[in-house]
Scaffold this motif. Structure first.
Motif, short mmCIF file in Angstrom:
data_model
loop_
_atom_site.label_atom_id
_atom_site.label_comp_id
_atom_site.label_asym_id
_atom_site.label_seq_id
_atom_site.Cartn_x
_atom_site.Cartn_y
_atom_site.Cartn_z
N LEU A 158 1.59 2.70 -3.39
CA LEU A 158 0.41 2.99 -4.20
C LEU A 158 0.29 4.50 -4.38
CD1 LEU A 158 -2.01 1.44 -5.50
CD2 LEU A 158 -3.29 1.92 -3.41
N ASP B 106 -7.60 -0.69 -0.31
CA ASP B 106 -7.18 0.69 -0.59
C ASP B 106 -6.13 1.14 0.42
OD1 ASP B 106 -8.54 1.26 1.75
OD2 ASP B 106 -10.18 2.35 0.79
N SER B 107 -5.70 2.39 0.30
CA SER B 107 -4.61 2.90 1.13
C SER B 107 -4.98 2.95 2.61
CB SER B 107 -4.21 4.31 0.66
OG SER B 107 -5.33 5.19 0.70
N LEU C 52 0.82 -1.21 0.00
CA LEU C 52 0.00 0.00 0.00
C LEU C 52 0.85 1.26 0.00
CD1 LEU C 52 -2.76 -1.08 2.58
CD2 LEU C 52 -2.87 -1.11 0.07
N GLY D 215 -6.50 0.68 -5.51
CA GLY D 215 -6.00 -0.22 -4.49
C GLY D 215 -5.12 -1.30 -5.07
N ARG D 216 -4.75 -2.24 -4.19
CA ARG D 216 -3.91 -3.37 -4.58
C ARG D 216 -4.72 -4.66 -4.49
NH1 ARG D 216 1.16 -2.13 -6.88
NH2 ARG D 216 2.06 -0.35 -5.76
N SER E 17 -11.38 6.74 -1.36
CA SER E 17 -11.25 5.48 -0.62
C SER E 17 -12.54 4.67 -0.74
CB SER E 17 -10.95 5.75 0.85
OG SER E 17 -12.06 6.40 1.46
#
Length: 483
Positions: free
Chosen positions: A339, A402-403, A336, A382-383, A366
């Motif tokens: 990102l 997300d972060s 994260l 996001g990842r 988000s």
């Protein structure tokens, strides 16, 4: 004058003629009376025999109609728990009907109407019957304008896999008389005909037209509404998945149940509607539909299998969402931390045109900041922490963190089998559509958030748009289990 002299004047100039006329006066009245009496008696016998035949055919027709009524209204007098007995009970009724027909077979074996009745009785079972095909073939040869025989024969061809033969029967029947049975059957056959993509699409469009024509002939017929719903589903998947077509299919199924009590006992209706519900992510309704279809036809394994697969998919998905794909601690933090805005790719540019047609850069938001439904002007970023392909390949699902560490399911439709994302990939979703699911079925409950993506072409993966090879239009196939 010479013209009048050429005309004979009977009774005065010709004694032979006069005598002959006199003899006729003495002999003919009795002979004529007997002749008239004989003809009258013959016609009376013919009329009586004809009436007996008509009465018998009407009686036998009612007998065969009652056989079909027993099959189609089985659950009016039986509980759903008796569904496993239905096929056997129908077979017993068929044997009783055939036994009664065979009592008259010696007298009417060459009568087209009788051949049709016996062919119909044999056709009440779902499988192909060579005996029914032979009887119905003889019936249409003896009486080519017998439309019900053409319809029944076309159904037998269809059951043995001869789609072109079935199509010929139904189109031939329509040449004699426009009727809803031929139009409905032709609609179903057209959707199954093979061909190039453009040919298949044309078949689906024509199929919908046939279904509409059948309904116009009788808007109170539940079967016609059901066939129309199937035609809309086929067109939905073959022509860009327009939401309006999906709603029209669901409305047609609802109307079928409204106007015809037997429609609610049709396992095909519940199965096909459940398939559409699943595609529309109405998972609770899909599970209920598969369950109902399986209960109505226990011998059909596919509904129970689809119900089980969907439950397993939801269970695995909620488990993975709960533990974020087991990606924890420093590894997740590292993923994260890297990102950044570059992962948005073209979404960050002022000239970017979003799926809704808006021009301009998108604001990163988000998952917790997203609103339910569409989010214009925003992008989720996001990842990937896990991926999950459903058994039916209806969607490719992955988990996006997300972060802030919030995790959400992303369901991507119409993706090629070779397409996917890997754990750690950065994914941006322009103008995401957020959904909240709350599902209960058979003592199991599932709650989760998801983002629906109708094509991988809408995604930005590692800062790049996806190529055309990533997409493959979805299709849905099914095997009808009941007429």
């Amino acid at each position: 004058n010479s013209g009048s002299a050429a005309l004979p004047r009977c009774g005065r100039r010709s004694g032979r003629v006069s005598a002959g006329r006199a003899r006729c006066r003495r002999v003919c009245p009795g002979a004529l009376s007997r002749s008239v009496r004989d003809v009258t008696q013959r016609w009376a016998r013919y009329y009586n025999n004809l009436m007996l035949i008509i009465i018998l055919i009407i009686s036998l027709t009612a007998l065969v109609d009652e056989l079909y009524r027993f099959r189609d209204h089985y659950f009016d007098t039986h509980a759903v728990e008796d569904a496993g007995r239905k096929q056997g009970d129908v077979a017993q009724e068929m044997e009783r009907t055939l036994k009664r027909l065979e009592e008259e077979e010696d007298r009417y074996r060459h009568d087209a109407a009788f051949l049709l009745l016996k062919g119909r009785a044999l056709s009440v079972s779902p499988g192909f019957s060579a005996a029914a095909e032979a009887l119905l073939s003889r019936a249409v040869k003896l009486q080519p304008e017998l439309v019900p025989a053409w319809n029944c024969l076309g159904e037998q061809y269809w059951r043995k896999g001869d789609l072109n033969g079935a199509k010929t029967c139904f189109t031939g029947a329509l040449q004699h008389c426009k009727n809803k049975e031929s139009l409905r059957s032709l609609s179903m056959v057209l959707r199954q005909l093979p061909g190039r993509p453009e040919e298949r699409e044309a078949h689906v469009v024509k199929s919908l037209d046939c279904a509409r024509q059948a309904l116009q002939l009788d808007i109170t017929d539940g079967t016609s509404w059901y066939i129309l719903g199937n035609a809309y589903i086929s067109l939905f998947f073959s022509s860009g998945q327009t939401p309006q077509l999906s709603q029209q299919a669901l409305s047609a199924y609802t109307q079928a149940e409204k106007v015809d009590s037997t429609a609610s006992s049709n396992p095909d209706l519940h199965f096909n509607r459940a398939t559409l519900y699943q595609y529309e992510e109405m998972f609770g309704a899909a599970l209920a539909g598969f369950c109902r279809a399986g209960a109505l036809d226990p011998g059909w394994s596919e509904p129970a299998q689809r119900e089980k697969q969907l439950l397993e998919y939801l269970e695995r998905l909620t488990t993975l969402l709960g533990n974020k794909g087991k990606v924890r601690g420093k590894k997740l933090q590292s993923m994260l931390a890297s990102l950044g805005p570059a992962a948005l790719g073209p979404c960050s540019g002022p000239q970017y045109r979003s799926p809704s047609g808006r021009v301009g850069s998108l604001e990163t938001r988000s998952i917790s900041g997203l609103s339910l439904g569409p989010n214009p002007g925003a992008a989720a970023l996001g990842r990937v922490v896990f991926s999950l392909a459903s058994a039916d390949r209806m969607s490719f699902t992955f988990g996006l963190v997300d972060s802030e560490g919030s995790c959400c399911a992303v369901m991507v439709y119409n993706s090629a089998d070779s397409w996917g994302v890997l754990i750690g990939d950065a994914v941006a979703i322009p103008e995401p559509q957020l959904r909240l699911h709350s599902i209960s079925h058979k003592d199991q409950s599932f709650e989760f958030r998801s983002i629906r993506v109708d094509s991988p072409l809408l995604l930005i993966v590692n800062g790049k748009k996806q190529g055309a090879a990533s997409q493959s239009v979805a299709s849905v196939t099914y095997t009808p289990q009941s007429d």
